[in-house]
Design an enzyme around this catalytic site. Structure first.
Site, mmCIF file in Angstrom:
data_model
loop_
_atom_site.group_PDB
_atom_site.id
_atom_site.type_symbol
_atom_site.label_atom_id
_atom_site.label_comp_id
_atom_site.label_asym_id
_atom_site.label_seq_id
_atom_site.Cartn_x
_atom_site.Cartn_y
_atom_site.Cartn_z
ATOM 1 N N HIS A 53 0.830 -1.210 0.000
ATOM 2 C CA HIS A 53 0.000 0.000 0.000
ATOM 3 C C HIS A 53 0.868 1.264 0.000
ATOM 4 O O HIS A 53 0.496 2.274 0.589
ATOM 5 C CB HIS A 53 -0.980 -0.003 1.179
ATOM 6 C CG HIS A 53 -2.083 -1.009 0.995
ATOM 7 N ND1 HIS A 53 -3.270 -0.696 0.397
ATOM 8 C CD2 HIS A 53 -2.152 -2.336 1.307
ATOM 9 C CE1 HIS A 53 -4.051 -1.784 0.363
ATOM 10 N NE2 HIS A 53 -3.384 -2.794 0.899
ATOM 11 N N SER A 86 -14.371 -14.627 -23.347
ATOM 12 C CA SER A 86 -13.388 -15.161 -22.417
ATOM 13 C C SER A 86 -13.630 -16.650 -22.220
ATOM 14 O O SER A 86 -14.785 -17.089 -22.158
ATOM 15 C CB SER A 86 -13.509 -14.430 -21.075
ATOM 16 O OG SER A 86 -12.833 -15.149 -20.067
ATOM 17 N N GLY A 144 -9.073 -11.777 -8.588
ATOM 18 C CA GLY A 144 -9.418 -11.275 -7.257
ATOM 19 C C GLY A 144 -8.593 -11.903 -6.146
ATOM 20 O O GLY A 144 -8.984 -11.877 -4.984
ATOM 21 N N GLY A 146 -5.395 -11.039 -5.482
ATOM 22 C CA GLY A 146 -4.259 -10.182 -5.118
ATOM 23 C C GLY A 146 -3.056 -10.408 -6.001
ATOM 24 O O GLY A 146 -1.938 -10.024 -5.659
ATOM 25 N N LEU A 147 -3.254 -11.059 -7.156
ATOM 26 C CA LEU A 147 -2.130 -11.330 -8.062
ATOM 27 C C LEU A 147 -2.193 -10.429 -9.305
ATOM 28 O O LEU A 147 -1.561 -10.693 -10.310
ATOM 29 C CB LEU A 147 -2.132 -12.812 -8.472
ATOM 30 C CG LEU A 147 -2.005 -13.787 -7.297
ATOM 31 C CD1 LEU A 147 -2.118 -15.230 -7.773
ATOM 32 C CD2 LEU A 147 -0.684 -13.590 -6.550
ATOM 33 N N SER A 149 -4.728 -9.564 -11.467
ATOM 34 C CA SER A 149 -5.373 -9.984 -12.711
ATOM 35 C C SER A 149 -5.827 -8.750 -13.498
ATOM 36 O O SER A 149 -5.878 -8.780 -14.724
ATOM 37 C CB SER A 149 -6.552 -10.903 -12.415
ATOM 38 O OG SER A 149 -7.444 -10.286 -11.524
ATOM 39 N N SER A 150 -6.118 -7.648 -12.802
ATOM 40 C CA SER A 150 -6.615 -6.481 -13.537
ATOM 41 C C SER A 150 -5.518 -5.832 -14.376
ATOM 42 O O SER A 150 -5.734 -5.519 -15.552
ATOM 43 C CB SER A 150 -7.261 -5.468 -12.584
ATOM 44 O OG SER A 150 -6.443 -5.237 -11.493
ATOM 45 N N ASP A 194 1.054 -2.067 -10.111
ATOM 46 C CA ASP A 194 0.704 -3.282 -10.843
ATOM 47 C C ASP A 194 1.044 -3.206 -12.329
ATOM 48 O O ASP A 194 1.684 -4.119 -12.859
ATOM 49 C CB ASP A 194 -0.772 -3.632 -10.615
ATOM 50 C CG ASP A 194 -1.044 -3.930 -9.141
ATOM 51 O OD1 ASP A 194 -0.072 -4.116 -8.381
ATOM 52 O OD2 ASP A 194 -2.212 -3.974 -8.749
#
Ligand code: GLA
Length: 407
Positions: A53, A86, A144, A146-147, A149-150, A194
């Site tokens: 963070h 997808s 979702g 925390g890796l 993906s977005s 990210d």
């Protein structure tokens, strides 16, 4: 067309080439084999080892790409449509590229690629007059968890559209489009970590990114002596987005209050600890600020250790980071704490902490090579005993990085 179940993080043994080839075949089943062969692109996911963070507070972060990621097959069309499908979602979406300007977000998975297309069009790319594209997403990155993906999906979209339209973008321009899509179109007030982690990933390298000025360098982590583990709790929290945006707001509030007493500080990460200690803040805001200021110091110490080859010194800071995320930033959950507790008691683990935003997802750990199986067994045993569910344990194998895949 059958929707594939979410990939198992533990399924590490399938070689990358086979995974790409399967996506290619799946594209042909979905879109037909007539026309030109699709081009295939890959963007990895990432774990963050230090600097939790801190990106939206102007501090240093130390992410590393993993070998799971998003696959994207692209084939040009002639009718001006952008057709988004997808292998992991039943529903897809299509829109005419001349209507991109009016597109508005829907809360669905395709907001990410549509947001990128809009960002590129706003930056001058001639999407509206192109013939359009079939875009077929897939891959083996849990969503979702925390890796990231977005960032993986936004960057692979930017890369594929860049190739499809011959835009000649550099990675920074792709990052700008990815950030716009996530912040302005999807509505998550994320920092810069990210897309940088995904865009500049190299096998076996940790990225040291200074979020105050976006400067970065690669630091080596000896993959023969050390192993990077990821333990996925399987917990996915819908509240994560709201809680994340709340942390961003609390940090902004802290900087607003502390900034005037810290001349020269341009962001919360640069505020000296003494300034925080001499200030009267709401207790919750003070806890968030303390995490940011102390995590900044820890991350500088960790990066200095890694630069001199002291992997133990580097990874040891991860435990302290986790405690701070649990107690001060309050983004951990009992499942993540259980995994870190096993890691702290295990002689082969040098460091571990939750990775990503928190509220579920994964723990990242650095281990001595050879201790993987024993650690995985101990983690599974205690996690199942306390939380019933079996976590998935995987070991990092080196990322191919962002790029087009030749088949
Ligand atoms: C999420 C955000 C990142 C970063 C991390 C926490 O992954 O997308 O920008 O803030 O949380 O370190």
């Amino acid at each position: 067309m059958e929707v594939q179940p979410p990939p198992s993080l533990a399924a590490v043994s399938i070689p990358t080439e086979a995974r790409f080839a399967a996506h290619h075949r799946s594209f042909l089943e979905r879109f037909g084999s007539g026309g030109s062969p699709p081009r295939l692109f890959f963007a990895p996911g990432r774990i963050n080892l230090m600097g939790a963070h801190l990106d939206y507070n102007g501090g240093p972060v130390m992410p590393m790409a993993i070998d799971r990621g998003t696959f994207l097959a692209l084939r040009p069309r002639t009718d001006g449509l952008l057709v988004l499908a997808s292998s992991r979602e039943a529903e897809g979406h299509e829109l005419h590229l001349s209507e991109l300007g009016e597109a508005s977000s829907s809360g669905r998975w395709w907001d990410y690629p549509v947001g990128v297309a809009k960002a590129l069009a706003d930056a001058g790319a001639e999407l509206g007059t192109s013939g359009g594209f079939d875009l077929y997403f897939g891959g083996d990155l849990p969503v979702g968890a925390g890796l990231s993906s977005s960032a993986s999906i936004t960057l692979v979209t930017a890369l594929a559209l860049d190739a499809g339209l011959d835009l000649q973008l550099d990675v920074e321009a792709a990052i700008v489009a990815a950030l716009w899509a996530e912040r302005e179109y999807v509505g998550v007030h994320c920092g810069i970590m990210d897309p940088y982690a995904v865009g500049f990933a190299r096998p076996g390298r940790v990225l040291l990114l200074d979020c105050s000025d976006s400067s970065w360098q690669h630091l080596p982590l000896d993959g023969k002596r050390y192993s990077v583990g990821i333990v996925d709790t399987g917990v996915r929290r819908e509240l994560a987005r709201g809680e994340f945006n709340l942390r961003v707001a609390q940090c902004a509030q802290a900087f607003e209050a502390l900034g005037p007493a810290a001349p020269g500080a341009t962001c919360l990460a640069e505020v000296p600890l003494e300034v925080l200690e001499g200030a009267r803040l709401e207790p919750v805001v003070a806890r968030r600020a303390r995490h940011v200021i102390e995590e900044t110091a820890r991350t500088f110490a960790a990066s200095a250790a890694l630069q001199r080859g002291d992997v133990g010194g580097f990874a040891g800071e991860m435990f302290a980071a986790h405690h701070s995320l649990r107690d001060l930033f309050e983004v951990s959950i009992p499942e993540l704490d259980t995994i870190v507790e096993v890691a702290e008691a295990h002689s082969g683990v040098l460091g571990a902490r939750l990775t990503g935003a928190g509220f579920g997802g994964c723990v990242a750990a650095i281990l001595e090579a050879g201790s993987e199986d024993d650690f995985a067994e101990q983690v599974r045993a205690l996690h199942v005993q306390r939380h019933v569910r079996e976590p998935q344990v995987a070991f990092y194998q080196g990322s191919p990085g962002l790029g087009e895949v030749g088949l």
